[in-house]
Design a protein around this motif. Structure first.
Motif, PDB file in Angstrom:
ATOM      1  N   ILE A 496       6.556   8.594  11.915  1.00 39.93           N
ATOM      2  CA  ILE A 496       5.204   8.102  11.618  1.00 39.93           C
ATOM      3  C   ILE A 496       4.640   8.793  10.387  1.00 39.93           C
ATOM      4  O   ILE A 496       4.066   8.142   9.494  1.00 39.93           O
ATOM      5  CB  ILE A 496       4.294   8.290  12.848  1.00 39.93           C
ATOM      6  CG1 ILE A 496       4.697   7.279  13.927  1.00 39.93           C
ATOM      7  CG2 ILE A 496       2.828   8.132  12.480  1.00 39.93           C
ATOM      8  CD1 ILE A 496       4.047   7.513  15.277  1.00 39.93           C
ATOM      9  N   GLU A 497       4.793  10.105  10.304  1.00 42.33           N
ATOM     10  CA  GLU A 497       4.263  10.820   9.140  1.00 42.33           C
ATOM     11  C   GLU A 497       4.970  10.391   7.857  1.00 42.33           C
ATOM     12  O   GLU A 497       4.335  10.271   6.798  1.00 42.33           O
ATOM     13  CB  GLU A 497       4.385  12.324   9.350  1.00 42.33           C
ATOM     14  CG  GLU A 497       3.393  12.861  10.390  1.00 42.33           C
ATOM     15  CD  GLU A 497       3.551  14.338  10.646  1.00 42.33           C
ATOM     16  OE1 GLU A 497       4.455  14.964  10.059  1.00 42.33           O
ATOM     17  OE2 GLU A 497       2.760  14.884  11.437  1.00 42.33           O
ATOM     18  N   ASN A 498       6.273  10.143   7.931  1.00 42.28           N
ATOM     19  CA  ASN A 498       6.994   9.688   6.752  1.00 42.28           C
ATOM     20  C   ASN A 498       6.516   8.300   6.318  1.00 42.28           C
ATOM     21  O   ASN A 498       6.349   8.028   5.121  1.00 42.28           O
ATOM     22  CB  ASN A 498       8.501   9.648   7.023  1.00 42.28           C
ATOM     23  CG  ASN A 498       9.128  11.024   7.046  1.00 42.28           C
ATOM     24  OD1 ASN A 498       8.540  11.998   6.561  1.00 42.28           O
ATOM     25  ND2 ASN A 498      10.323  11.136   7.603  1.00 42.28           N
ATOM     26  N   HIS A 499       6.289   7.432   7.302  1.00 40.58           N
ATOM     27  CA  HIS A 499       5.808   6.080   6.984  1.00 40.58           C
ATOM     28  C   HIS A 499       4.426   6.140   6.338  1.00 40.58           C
ATOM     29  O   HIS A 499       4.164   5.433   5.346  1.00 40.58           O
ATOM     30  CB  HIS A 499       5.766   5.243   8.259  1.00 40.58           C
ATOM     31  CG  HIS A 499       5.303   3.827   8.059  1.00 40.58           C
ATOM     32  ND1 HIS A 499       5.995   2.902   7.321  1.00 40.58           N
ATOM     33  CD2 HIS A 499       4.181   3.187   8.505  1.00 40.58           C
ATOM     34  CE1 HIS A 499       5.346   1.751   7.308  1.00 40.58           C
ATOM     35  NE2 HIS A 499       4.236   1.899   8.029  1.00 40.58           N
ATOM     36  N   VAL A 500       3.555   6.978   6.866  1.00 42.38           N
ATOM     37  CA  VAL A 500       2.217   7.123   6.298  1.00 42.38           C
ATOM     38  C   VAL A 500       2.309   7.647   4.864  1.00 42.38           C
ATOM     39  O   VAL A 500       1.671   7.111   3.947  1.00 42.38           O
ATOM     40  CB  VAL A 500       1.357   8.066   7.156  1.00 42.38           C
ATOM     41  CG1 VAL A 500       0.061   8.440   6.428  1.00 42.38           C
ATOM     42  CG2 VAL A 500       1.033   7.419   8.495  1.00 42.38           C
ATOM     43  N   ALA A 501       3.104   8.702   4.657  1.00 42.63           N
ATOM     44  CA  ALA A 501       3.199   9.305   3.326  1.00 42.63           C
ATOM     45  C   ALA A 501       3.786   8.339   2.316  1.00 42.63           C
ATOM     46  O   ALA A 501       3.258   8.175   1.202  1.00 42.63           O
ATOM     47  CB  ALA A 501       4.043  10.575   3.406  1.00 42.63           C
ATOM     48  N   GLN A 502       4.876   7.656   2.690  1.00 43.97           N
ATOM     49  CA  GLN A 502       5.537   6.750   1.752  1.00 43.97           C
ATOM     50  C   GLN A 502       4.678   5.531   1.448  1.00 43.97           C
ATOM     51  O   GLN A 502       4.547   5.116   0.285  1.00 43.97           O
ATOM     52  CB  GLN A 502       6.890   6.331   2.321  1.00 43.97           C
ATOM     53  CG  GLN A 502       7.901   7.474   2.406  1.00 43.97           C
ATOM     54  CD  GLN A 502       9.116   7.129   3.242  1.00 43.97           C
ATOM     55  OE1 GLN A 502       9.293   5.994   3.676  1.00 43.97           O
ATOM     56  NE2 GLN A 502       9.962   8.120   3.491  1.00 43.97           N
ATOM     57  N   SER A 503       4.068   4.967   2.481  1.00 46.26           N
ATOM     58  CA  SER A 503       3.241   3.773   2.262  1.00 46.26           C
ATOM     59  C   SER A 503       1.986   4.115   1.477  1.00 46.26           C
ATOM     60  O   SER A 503       1.561   3.347   0.594  1.00 46.26           O
ATOM     61  CB  SER A 503       2.879   3.137   3.607  1.00 46.26           C
ATOM     62  OG  SER A 503       4.035   2.718   4.304  1.00 46.26           O
ATOM     63  N   SER A 504       1.372   5.254   1.781  1.00 44.87           N
ATOM     64  CA  SER A 504       0.170   5.669   1.042  1.00 44.87           C
ATOM     65  C   SER A 504       0.486   5.835  -0.431  1.00 44.87           C
ATOM     66  O   SER A 504      -0.297   5.431  -1.305  1.00 44.87           O
ATOM     67  CB  SER A 504      -0.386   6.968   1.626  1.00 44.87           C
ATOM     68  OG  SER A 504      -0.836   6.780   2.958  1.00 44.87           O
ATOM     69  N   LEU A 505       1.626   6.442  -0.730  1.00 43.68           N
ATOM     70  CA  LEU A 505       2.044   6.602  -2.119  1.00 43.68           C
ATOM     71  C   LEU A 505       2.220   5.238  -2.786  1.00 43.68           C
ATOM     72  O   LEU A 505       1.783   5.027  -3.931  1.00 43.68           O
ATOM     73  CB  LEU A 505       3.353   7.385  -2.175  1.00 43.68           C
ATOM     74  CG  LEU A 505       4.039   7.494  -3.545  1.00 43.68           C
ATOM     75  CD1 LEU A 505       3.135   8.195  -4.535  1.00 43.68           C
ATOM     76  CD2 LEU A 505       5.371   8.233  -3.410  1.00 43.68           C
ATOM     77  N   GLN A 506       2.823   4.294  -2.084  1.00 42.78           N
ATOM     78  CA  GLN A 506       3.034   2.964  -2.652  1.00 42.78           C
ATOM     79  C   GLN A 506       1.719   2.244  -2.906  1.00 42.78           C
ATOM     80  O   GLN A 506       1.556   1.559  -3.926  1.00 42.78           O
ATOM     81  CB  GLN A 506       3.932   2.142  -1.726  1.00 42.78           C
ATOM     82  CG  GLN A 506       5.368   2.649  -1.677  1.00 42.78           C
ATOM     83  CD  GLN A 506       6.212   1.911  -0.656  1.00 42.78           C
ATOM     84  OE1 GLN A 506       5.754   1.629   0.458  1.00 42.78           O
ATOM     85  NE2 GLN A 506       7.450   1.584  -1.012  1.00 42.78           N
ATOM     86  N   PHE A 507       0.757   2.418  -2.012  1.00 39.32           N
ATOM     87  CA  PHE A 507      -0.550   1.797  -2.223  1.00 39.32           C
ATOM     88  C   PHE A 507      -1.276   2.425  -3.409  1.00 39.32           C
ATOM     89  O   PHE A 507      -1.878   1.729  -4.226  1.00 39.32           O
ATOM     90  CB  PHE A 507      -1.407   1.910  -0.959  1.00 39.32           C
ATOM     91  CG  PHE A 507      -1.070   0.904   0.108  1.00 39.32           C
ATOM     92  CD1 PHE A 507      -1.135  -0.458  -0.141  1.00 39.32           C
ATOM     93  CD2 PHE A 507      -0.703   1.326   1.376  1.00 39.32           C
ATOM     94  CE1 PHE A 507      -0.834  -1.390   0.850  1.00 39.32           C
ATOM     95  CE2 PHE A 507      -0.401   0.416   2.376  1.00 39.32           C
ATOM     96  CZ  PHE A 507      -0.461  -0.948   2.122  1.00 39.32           C
TER      97      PHE A 507
END
Length: 547
Positions: A496-507
């Motif tokens: 979950i933390e990886n998904h949040v970090a990666q997606s936030s960066l992409q946004f």
């Protein structure tokens, strides 16, 4: 009021260890020779057997000590500790350093139930008056040390580090502010105006468009400071990556809330204008420091670092390290203005007595720990002899908190000089560093001098204190996870933390359009598919069990 309490890399890092067979325990140290065997990190150049701290302890408590040592390298230290646990040849006591390696709560429960960790309750009651006093003075310490079954399987180091608790700060070049004629920003839109001016008005005066308005690193990330102008974000760089918070007593993931999207939208707009250093999303601290120290005119306008020494070398030849001042929490478009808060004391334990220790050795070990909970033991244990590692206050000396009477002053060490083999235990002895103890240390009143660095951080953190919504803080440090779900929780948290970090960066960088509802919904679906509901359920159960 929130307790000022830090934690290492990940909430559930290394939750699972090999199950140590019960046969690894001896029957109370029957073959013991009476020597207290201590597993402890040893700083390069120091010989623990010759340490001034060791000599004081052996004389004071009439005990002979033998050491099994690890290093200050976290990975190597953890591996050596786990090998010692699995070997069947246990030391009598572990005395660790939290930011190097320590026992987490799951390990404590497992080792306690296996009979490897000796419960400390009776030993403390009968032989540790200073620990009992510490429990009375600081109830949070007792709560932190006590497992759900009421037993204390190990003791943490209490480190009431004020500036550590509020780690998500922003430091800005005040000289640049004066040159562009703008005040310190207080809102998100004022921040945008300042960053635009940094980019376009040549504040470093070299005639080159080389200014970096805003930067950060993978250790000191941009999101927590800025996100707190839109909703409460408890993150503090990569040291505290979780976005868990409370909403009327229910655990929720802030990164799944509408306010998170608004914060990403704001940062994406700054990035689209070229106001954010592209390297901020991928560079390490050394790379950020290289930009801060770049020859010629300074090029970095602001950075999300806990303290300016992570951006510019203290004592820089041109004095640029003195130009950076803290920016208070910004106010967002809906009036939100928060500051991240995290426990500065790590949950788990650095002190653990094993079943290998005889009753006599258990008593000796707890008495040593008890002494470290006194002011005398804390100072001598960490800094060594008076006149060498520390001094008594002199006329005109001022404590870090000017309202307190100064107690002692650390003698600065020369980082280039070889270490004294007889040096003190240092951080391995720092068991009860309360707010009052830390703030009673003598500090220079010149906050821009190397000697005044701690005061500079203290005064900066005062700008963030009181800006945390206490009813939203999720006290993860009091949540004990049962070993049978620890592995599952660790996997859920990592994914979950990886998904949040990666997606936030992409946004933020525009790889995903934060204004596209389908992209945002796909992000939320990804969280659910990774087991967000189960993750929150486990955390809620632990939170409710902690009372």
């Amino acid at each position: 009021m929130l307790p000022r309490l830090r934690r290492p890399a990940s909430l559930l890092a290394a939750l699972t260890i090999a199950v140590v067979p019960l046969t690894a325990c001896s029957t109370g140290g029957q073959a013991d020779d009476g020597t207290l065997t201590v597993f402890i990190p040893q700083l390069a150049g120091v010989d623990m057997s010759q340490s001034t701290t060791t000599k004081v302890l052996q004389e004071k408590f009439g005990v002979t000590m033998r050491f099994e040592t690890s290093t200050y390298d976290a990975s190597a230290a953890k591996e050596k500790r786990q090998i010692s646990l699995a070997s069947g040849d246990l030391p009598d006591v572990y005395m660790l350093i939290p930011w190097v390696d320590q026992f987490n709560q799951v390990e404590l429960l497992r080792l306690g139930r296996q009979g490897i960790a000796v419960p400390l309750n009776d030993l403390i009651e009968q032989h540790a008056p200073n620990i009992k006093k510490a429990f009375e003075e600081t109830p949070e310490l007792r709560r932190l040390a006590t497992a759900p079954d009421g037993k204390i399987y190990g003791m943490p180091q209490w480190n009431d580090c004020f500036h550590c608790s509020y780690g998500a700060k922003l430091w800005m070049n005040s000289d640049w502010l004066r040159k562009v004629g703008l005040p310190m920003p207080t809102t998100t839109e004022e921040m945008r105006e300042v960053l635009r001016a940094f980019k376009t008005r040549d504040p470093n005066g070299n005639g080159q468009p080389d200014e970096i308005p805003l930067s950060g690193s993978t250790s000191d990330t941009l999101l927590p400071y800025f996100m707190n102008a839109f909703l409460y974000d408890p993150q503090s760089g990569n040291a505290f990556p979780s976005t868990l918070a409370l909403n009327n007593g229910r655990v929720q993931l802030q990164a799944a809330q509408p306010g998170w999207r608004e914060g990403l939208r704001y940062l994406a707009s700054l990035n689209a204008e070229g106001l954010i250093d592209p390297g901020a999303f991928s560079q390490n601290r050394d790379a950020l420091m290289a930009k801060g120290d770049l020859d010629g005119a300074p090029v970095v306008g602001a950075a999300t670092v806990q303290h300016p020494a992570l951006l510019v070398t203290t004592g820089h030849p041109d004095g640029r390290d003195k130009l950076y001042d803290p920016v208070p929490p910004l106010t967002g478009p809906t009036g939100v203005s928060y500051a991240s808060y995290n426990l500065s004391t790590l949950p788990g334990a650095t002190f653990l007595i094993t079943a290998e220790a005889t009753e006599e050795e258990q008593i000796a070990a707890i008495k040593i720990l008890d002494w470290f909970h006194t002011q005398e033991g804390n100072i001598i244990g960490q800094f060594g002899d008076e006149g060498e590692g520390w001094l008594r206050p002199g006329p005109g000396d001022v404590a870090l908190d000017p309202n307190l009477t100064p107690v002692f002053e650390q003698v600065p060490t020369d980082p280039e000089a070889p270490r004294d083999p007889e040096g003190p235990w240092g951080a391995a002895a720092g068991y009860y560093s309360t707010e009052e103890f830390r703030n009673a240390q003598v500090q220079s009143t010149d906050i821009y001098s190397p000697e005044g660095g701690e005061r500079r951080l203290y005064e900066a953190t005062k700008l963030y204190e009181g800006k945390t919504p206490q009813d939203q803080v999720f006290p993860y440090w009091n949540v004990w996870v049962e070993p049978d779900v620890a592995g599952e929780l660790a996997t859920l948290q990592t994914n979950i933390e990886n998904h949040v970090a990666q997606s936030s960066l992409q946004f933020v960088t525009g790889q995903l359009d934060v204004d596209d509802d389908s992209a945002w919904n796909a992000y939320l679906d990804g969280l659910r598919n990774l087991g967000l509901d189960r993750y929150l359920q486990i955390q809620q159960t632990g939170y409710e069990a902690a009372g």
